[in-house]
Design a protein around this motif. Structure first.
Motif, PDB file in Angstrom:
ATOM      1  N   PHE A   1       0.817  -1.214   0.000  1.00  0.00           N
ATOM      2  CA  PHE A   1       0.000   0.000   0.000  1.00  0.00           C
ATOM      3  C   PHE A   1       0.846   1.257   0.000  1.00  0.00           C
ATOM      4  CE2 PHE A   1      -3.291  -2.967   1.519  1.00  0.00           C
ATOM      5  CZ  PHE A   1      -4.004  -2.895   0.347  1.00  0.00           C
ATOM      6  N   GLY A   2       2.026   1.178   0.628  1.00  0.00           N
ATOM      7  CA  GLY A   2       2.936   2.311   0.535  1.00  0.00           C
ATOM      8  C   GLY A   2       3.294   2.594  -0.914  1.00  0.00           C
ATOM      9  N   ILE A   3       3.628   1.514  -1.655  1.00  0.00           N
ATOM     10  CA  ILE A   3       3.996   1.677  -3.059  1.00  0.00           C
ATOM     11  C   ILE A   3       2.806   2.199  -3.864  1.00  0.00           C
ATOM     12  CG2 ILE A   3       4.731   0.431  -5.120  1.00  0.00           C
ATOM     13  CD1 ILE A   3       6.251  -1.461  -3.222  1.00  0.00           C
TER      14      ILE A   3
ATOM     15  N   ILE B   1       0.358   4.112  -2.877  1.00  0.00           N
ATOM     16  CA  ILE B   1       0.138   5.547  -2.651  1.00  0.00           C
ATOM     17  C   ILE B   1       1.131   6.363  -3.460  1.00  0.00           C
ATOM     18  CG2 ILE B   1       0.228   7.397  -0.941  1.00  0.00           C
ATOM     19  CD1 ILE B   1      -0.867   5.546   1.089  1.00  0.00           C
ATOM     20  N   ILE B   2       2.413   5.938  -3.446  1.00  0.00           N
ATOM     21  CA  ILE B   2       3.430   6.687  -4.189  1.00  0.00           C
ATOM     22  C   ILE B   2       3.092   6.712  -5.674  1.00  0.00           C
ATOM     23  CG2 ILE B   2       5.856   6.711  -4.881  1.00  0.00           C
ATOM     24  CD1 ILE B   2       6.527   5.573  -2.145  1.00  0.00           C
TER      25      ILE B   2
END
Lengths: 322, 325
Positions: A298-300, A302-303
């Motif tokens: 999910f971090g990826i 968002i980016i």
């Protein structure tokens, strides 16, 4: 002609992504239809409810990171009443608590001018601490049947998995209400206007502080509703509810195509974003990828969603110029 | 000019008074708070927080934020301890750990400085990316480093000239960064970029390199702090650095570097770090449960932030008035 197709592809990139992910998930599932129904009826509705609040906050040009702890806190306080048999007062109390925390956020952001990120992050921290302190690791379970039916019941039932579930209907109704508010009411247009340019909006005579506060109150109420729905399906109110809500809802809203700059996008986009996220989760599970990957993925997302939104804005601007 | 200088002195004085009051309060209510052992411990905790907060000060000076420091600490701790567990020598293990900080800082710097994405959300995303990677690498387990070298850094007995190694490392970093910020071109550049990015660009500076280097410094310092944390317990887990970003942000704000950027410095951050660690240490000593400590520190941080914002608004108004006159 070529430019037109390109523009179309850019505008609908999230829908194309959704279709690809659904196909990947379905190809690898044992029973694609059953899998599809499970995701649509028992995973997407919960997420949609709290993501709507986040979308409102992002359209207004801010964020609401406190939704996770608001969901935990309000569902816990509501559960204290519900377990005694007061179902409706319990639900109303929970939503009122959500609204109260939202009011606090709204005042902090609109009156004192604290950055939305830091204000809601701070409330998140404090409210989560309160939940941990009051609950002290305890769980409340064994709710009355009538309350559990809110999340486990269904309106139309074909088989055990293929049904139109209550949370699905509830989330659709809430979605339509929020859509109506955003599209057809003065308040909705003011939210867009504040998001696009707060100073210009204030000069035209709109009370931006009240608009902002209402947005955060709505966000808090929606988080409380999500918490109640979740407690009903778990048959348990516990302090860990909602840890990932903030992250997931930002991811869903951004990937749906509502940019962080504010004043653009909408809740219909968020439906697509929510479906992308739940089907992606489903695909990860079906493909046998460890749940530990979830947070990194999910971090990826968002980016990438933020980058794609940026590129999209630039490209569309260029296309409109010619 | 005179007035601003006086004000500056007052701000530092207020902090000192706050620390002294807190010390008196704690020593009345908590037995053994003032013991030599606890004071040494307090300084040790302060040094870890200070290392992270120094990096955060630079980021906030250029009017940005770095939410990812906590997860960088966890990721570094996991990477270092896993390498040590598998028999790598301590030097390459520490280098690999610091490399994690460099990479996360580079990613942050590229996205914020070059692509001009929203810095709050970008660093929030790298926070979850770093923490997620840490979880994946350690498989959700606590990694026992089993390394005598790592243990030697963090052990209570590793003192040099009467003070713990942590304190010396923090002091070295602090003095070096103080020099960089106040005496070099790079430091001046940071102040001017933070004051106004537009003006700095118009003056011919390449602002994107400032952002990238600031984020890399913040990542590296977070990594060093993560290794120190891991050496304290001789193990690493994926939650080791949780919450450090908030403590660091609060430290910097208390120390008088506002979110608006361009003003403040490291001396205030030092006082802020002492204040926050004293508060944490004292609360633990009074015997308050961890979850209530969480709430109290959260409330304190919120109040600090609100005060910072209110003061900043007033300052802006004053400046406007001065220009109008």
């Amino acid at each position: 002609m070529k430019k037109k197709i390109w523009a179309h592809l850019l505008r609908n990139s999230s829908i194309i992504l959704l279709i690809v992910i659904v196909i990947v998930a379905s190809l690898n599932a044992n029973d694609p239809v059953e899998n599809f129904f499970t995701v649509m009826m028992s995973q997407a509705p919960f997420m949609l409810v709290y993501c709507l609040g986040m979308t409102l906050a992002i359209i207004r040009g801010g964020l609401d990171l406190s939704i996770g702890s608001v969901a935990a806190f309000s569902s816990y306080i509501g559960a204290l009443l519900i377990i005694e048999g007061y179902i409706v007062p319990g639900i109303i109390t929970a939503i009122a608590i959500g609204a109260a925390i939202g009011l606090f956020n709204g005042v902090l952001i609109s009156k004192i001018n604290v950055h939305p990120f830091i204000a809601t992050c701070g409330t998140n921290w404090v409210v989560r601490g309160l939940v941990l302190f009051i609950l002290a690791g305890k769980k409340i379970f064994g709710f009355p049947e009538g309350f559990k039916l809110i999340s486990t019941g269904s309106i139309v039932r074909f088989s055990n998995t293929m049904k139109i579930s209550n949370p699905f209907v509830i989330s659709i109704v809430i979605f339509l209400i929020v859509l109506f508010v955003l599209r057809k009411t003065v308040l909705g247009r003011q939210i867009y206007s504040v998001g696009a340019n707060p100073d210009a909006t204030r000069i035209t005579g709109v009370d931006t502080a009240i608009v902002t506060t209402i947005v955060y109150i709505m966000s808090g109420m929606l988080a409380a509703i999500a918490g109640i729905l979740y407690a009903a399906v778990l048959d348990c109110a516990e302090p860990t509810i909602g840890y990932e809500y903030g992250l997931m809802s930002i991811a869903a809203t951004l990937i749906g195509g509502t940019p962080l700059s504010g004043g653009k996008g909408g809740v219909a986009n968020t439906v697509v974003g929510v479906l992308i996220i739940v089907f992606l989760n489903n695909a990860l599970a079906v493909l046998g990828i460890s749940h530990l990957w979830q947070q990194a993925v999910f971090g990826i997302i968002i980016i990438f969603a933020a980058l794609i939104n940026r590129i999209k804005e630039r490209q569309l601007m260029l296309l409109e110029m010619y | 000019m005179k007035k601003t200088k006086l004000l500056k002195g007052k701000e530092g004085l207020g902090l000192l008074v706050g620390i002294i009051v807190l010390f008196i309060f704690m020593s009345i209510f908590a037995d053994n708070f003032l013991s030599l052992y606890n004071m040494h411990n307090l300084l040790k905790d302060t040094s870890i927080l200070l290392i992270v907060a120094v990096g955060m000060t630079l980021v906030i000076l250029v009017a940005r934020i770095d939410m990812s420091v906590g997860s960088t600490m966890s990721l570094t701790a996991i990477v270092t301890t896993i390498l040590l567990r598998d028999g790598t020598h301590i030097v390459p293990a520490i280098i690999a750990g610091i490399l994690c900080g460099v990479l996360i800082g580079l990613l942050n710097g590229y996205l914020v400085g070059v692509q001009k994405l929203n810095h709050w959300v970008t660093t929030f995303a790298t926070l979850s990316l770093g923490k997620g990677l840490a979880l994946v690498i350690c498989d959700g387990q606590i990694i026992n480093a089993n390394s005598d070298h790592l243990k030697a850094i963090g052990h209570n007995s590793s003192v040099f000239l009467g003070l713990h190694v942590f304190i010396w490392i923090a002091a070295a970093i602090f003095v070096f960064m103080l020099y960089v910020l106040n005496k070099t071109k790079f430091g001046y550049k940071l102040y001017s970029v933070g004051g106004s990015e537009q003006t700095a660009t118009l003056a011919g500076m390449k602002t994107s390199t400032s952002y990238i280097s600031v984020y890399i410094i913040s990542g590296v310092l977070a990594s060093i702090a993560g290794i120190l944390l891991a050496s304290k317990a001789n193990n690493g887990n994926a939650t080791i650095g949780d919450g450090y970003e908030f403590n660091a942000i609060a430290t910097v704000l208390i120390g008088g570097t506002p979110f608006a950027g361009g003003r403040g410095g490291l001396t205030g951050t030092l006082l802020g770090a002492v204040l926050i660690s004293t508060l944490k240490n004292g609360l633990r000593f009074i015997g308050i449960t961890p979850s209530l400590q969480f709430v109290i520190i959260g409330v304190v941080i919120l109040i600090v932030i609100i005060v910072d914002v209110v003061f900043n608004e007033r300052r802006k108004l004053e400046e406007i008035r001065r220009v109008e006159q």
